[in-house]
Scaffold this active site. Structure first.
Site, PDB file in Angstrom:
ATOM      1  N   CYS A   3       0.859  -1.187   0.000  1.00  0.00           N
ATOM      2  CA  CYS A   3       0.000   0.000   0.000  1.00  0.00           C
ATOM      3  C   CYS A   3       0.892   1.233   0.000  1.00  0.00           C
ATOM      4  O   CYS A   3       1.716   1.415   0.908  1.00  0.00           O
ATOM      5  CB  CYS A   3      -0.909  -0.010   1.230  1.00  0.00           C
ATOM      6  SG  CYS A   3      -1.748   1.561   1.523  1.00  0.00           S
ATOM      7  N   GLY A  92     -13.955   6.675  -8.159  1.00  0.00           N
ATOM      8  CA  GLY A  92     -12.671   7.167  -8.665  1.00  0.00           C
ATOM      9  C   GLY A  92     -11.522   6.973  -7.698  1.00  0.00           C
ATOM     10  O   GLY A  92     -10.504   7.659  -7.790  1.00  0.00           O
ATOM     11  N   HIS A  97      -6.377   3.043   0.462  1.00  0.00           N
ATOM     12  CA  HIS A  97      -6.140   3.396   1.870  1.00  0.00           C
ATOM     13  C   HIS A  97      -6.900   4.706   2.063  1.00  0.00           C
ATOM     14  O   HIS A  97      -6.604   5.696   1.371  1.00  0.00           O
ATOM     15  CB  HIS A  97      -4.637   3.571   2.120  1.00  0.00           C
ATOM     16  CG  HIS A  97      -4.256   3.854   3.544  1.00  0.00           C
ATOM     17  ND1 HIS A  97      -3.288   3.119   4.220  1.00  0.00           N
ATOM     18  CD2 HIS A  97      -4.681   4.793   4.422  1.00  0.00           C
ATOM     19  CE1 HIS A  97      -3.148   3.611   5.450  1.00  0.00           C
ATOM     20  NE2 HIS A  97      -3.985   4.630   5.594  1.00  0.00           N
ATOM     21  N   HIS A  99      -8.433   8.100   2.340  1.00  0.00           N
ATOM     22  CA  HIS A  99      -7.777   9.412   2.321  1.00  0.00           C
ATOM     23  C   HIS A  99      -8.797  10.480   1.977  1.00  0.00           C
ATOM     24  O   HIS A  99      -9.698  10.264   1.169  1.00  0.00           O
ATOM     25  CB  HIS A  99      -6.616   9.432   1.329  1.00  0.00           C
ATOM     26  CG  HIS A  99      -6.957   8.971  -0.059  1.00  0.00           C
ATOM     27  ND1 HIS A  99      -7.090   7.634  -0.371  1.00  0.00           N
ATOM     28  CD2 HIS A  99      -7.210   9.657  -1.186  1.00  0.00           C
ATOM     29  CE1 HIS A  99      -7.402   7.525  -1.650  1.00  0.00           C
ATOM     30  NE2 HIS A  99      -7.495   8.738  -2.179  1.00  0.00           N
TER      31      HIS A  99
HETATM   32  P1  AMP Z   1      -7.838   8.829  -5.263  1.00  0.00           P
HETATM   33  O1  AMP Z   1      -7.849   8.829  -6.765  1.00  0.00           O
HETATM   34  O2  AMP Z   1      -8.986   9.524  -4.645  1.00  0.00           O
HETATM   35  O3  AMP Z   1      -7.635   7.432  -4.717  1.00  0.00           O
HETATM   36  O4  AMP Z   1      -6.609   9.713  -4.850  1.00  0.00           O
HETATM   37  C1  AMP Z   1      -5.307   9.220  -4.723  1.00  0.00           C
HETATM   38  C2  AMP Z   1      -4.410  10.416  -4.655  1.00  0.00           C
HETATM   39  O5  AMP Z   1      -3.163  10.010  -4.156  1.00  0.00           O
HETATM   40  C3  AMP Z   1      -4.147  11.083  -6.018  1.00  0.00           C
HETATM   41  O6  AMP Z   1      -4.554  12.438  -5.964  1.00  0.00           O
HETATM   42  C4  AMP Z   1      -2.643  10.923  -6.201  1.00  0.00           C
HETATM   43  O7  AMP Z   1      -2.060  12.039  -6.832  1.00  0.00           O
HETATM   44  C5  AMP Z   1      -2.166  10.765  -4.778  1.00  0.00           C
HETATM   45  N1  AMP Z   1      -0.921  10.040  -4.627  1.00  0.00           N
HETATM   46  C6  AMP Z   1      -0.605   8.837  -5.149  1.00  0.00           C
HETATM   47  N2  AMP Z   1       0.644   8.479  -4.782  1.00  0.00           N
HETATM   48  C7  AMP Z   1       1.108   9.484  -3.989  1.00  0.00           C
HETATM   49  C8  AMP Z   1       2.340   9.719  -3.310  1.00  0.00           C
HETATM   50  N3  AMP Z   1       3.344   8.833  -3.334  1.00  0.00           N
HETATM   51  N4  AMP Z   1       2.485  10.864  -2.608  1.00  0.00           N
HETATM   52  C9  AMP Z   1       1.466  11.762  -2.556  1.00  0.00           C
HETATM   53  N5  AMP Z   1       0.293  11.596  -3.180  1.00  0.00           N
HETATM   54  C10 AMP Z   1       0.116  10.473  -3.892  1.00  0.00           C
END
Ligand code: AMP
Length: 113
Positions: A3, A92, A97, A99
């Site tokens: 993850c 989407g 995890h 967030h």
């Molecule tokens: P979601 O599409 O709602 O699952 O959002 C996932 C978010 O995580 C996206 O906006 C990505 O840009 C962000 N994300 C993915 N990997 C990382 C990372 N290593 N550091 C910071 N943000 C990340």
């Protein structure tokens, strides 16, 4: 567990951490969609709010108070901002995890696509 956000919590993947305590961590989104775009997540691996249980109720409260605190610190509370939680495929969600996106610093459009 494979993850990406657990790896950020463990320091295995670098991130721009804004806030951290024993339960919650907040860091800048790597692909910002607004001048201010950060994520607030629980350290406990929960897939989404669809998997919350009664015992997580104080954790959810803490996440939202963290959002409020950081939004004020970053100066976006006065003009307003948006909190987004994407759930599952149709929602989407790309990282499994839980967030909460916090977006601000510009006028945001509605409805989302
Ligand atoms: P979601 O599409 O709602 O699952 O959002 C996932 C978010 O995580 C996206 O906006 C990505 O840009 C962000 N994300 C993915 N990997 C990382 C990372 N290593 N550091 C910071 N943000 C990340």
């Amino acid at each position: 567990m494979d993850c990406v956000f657990c790896k950020i919590i463990d320091g295995e993947i670098p991130s721009k951490i804004i806030y951290e305590d024993e339960d919650v961590i907040a860091f800048d989104d790597v692909d910002p969609q607004a001048p201010i775009h950060f994520l607030v997540i629980p350290k406990k691996h929960i897939k989404s709010l669809d998997e919350l249980s009664e015992s997580d109720s104080s954790l959810i409260g803490k996440i939202f108070l963290t959002i409020k605190m950081i939004a004020r610190e970053k100066g976006i509370a006065e003009n307003g901002y948006r909190v987004v939680h994407n759930i599952g495929e149709d929602g989407g969600q790309s990282v499994a995890h839980m967030h909460f996106h916090v977006l601000g610093g510009r006028s945001l459009q509605w409805p989302p696509g």
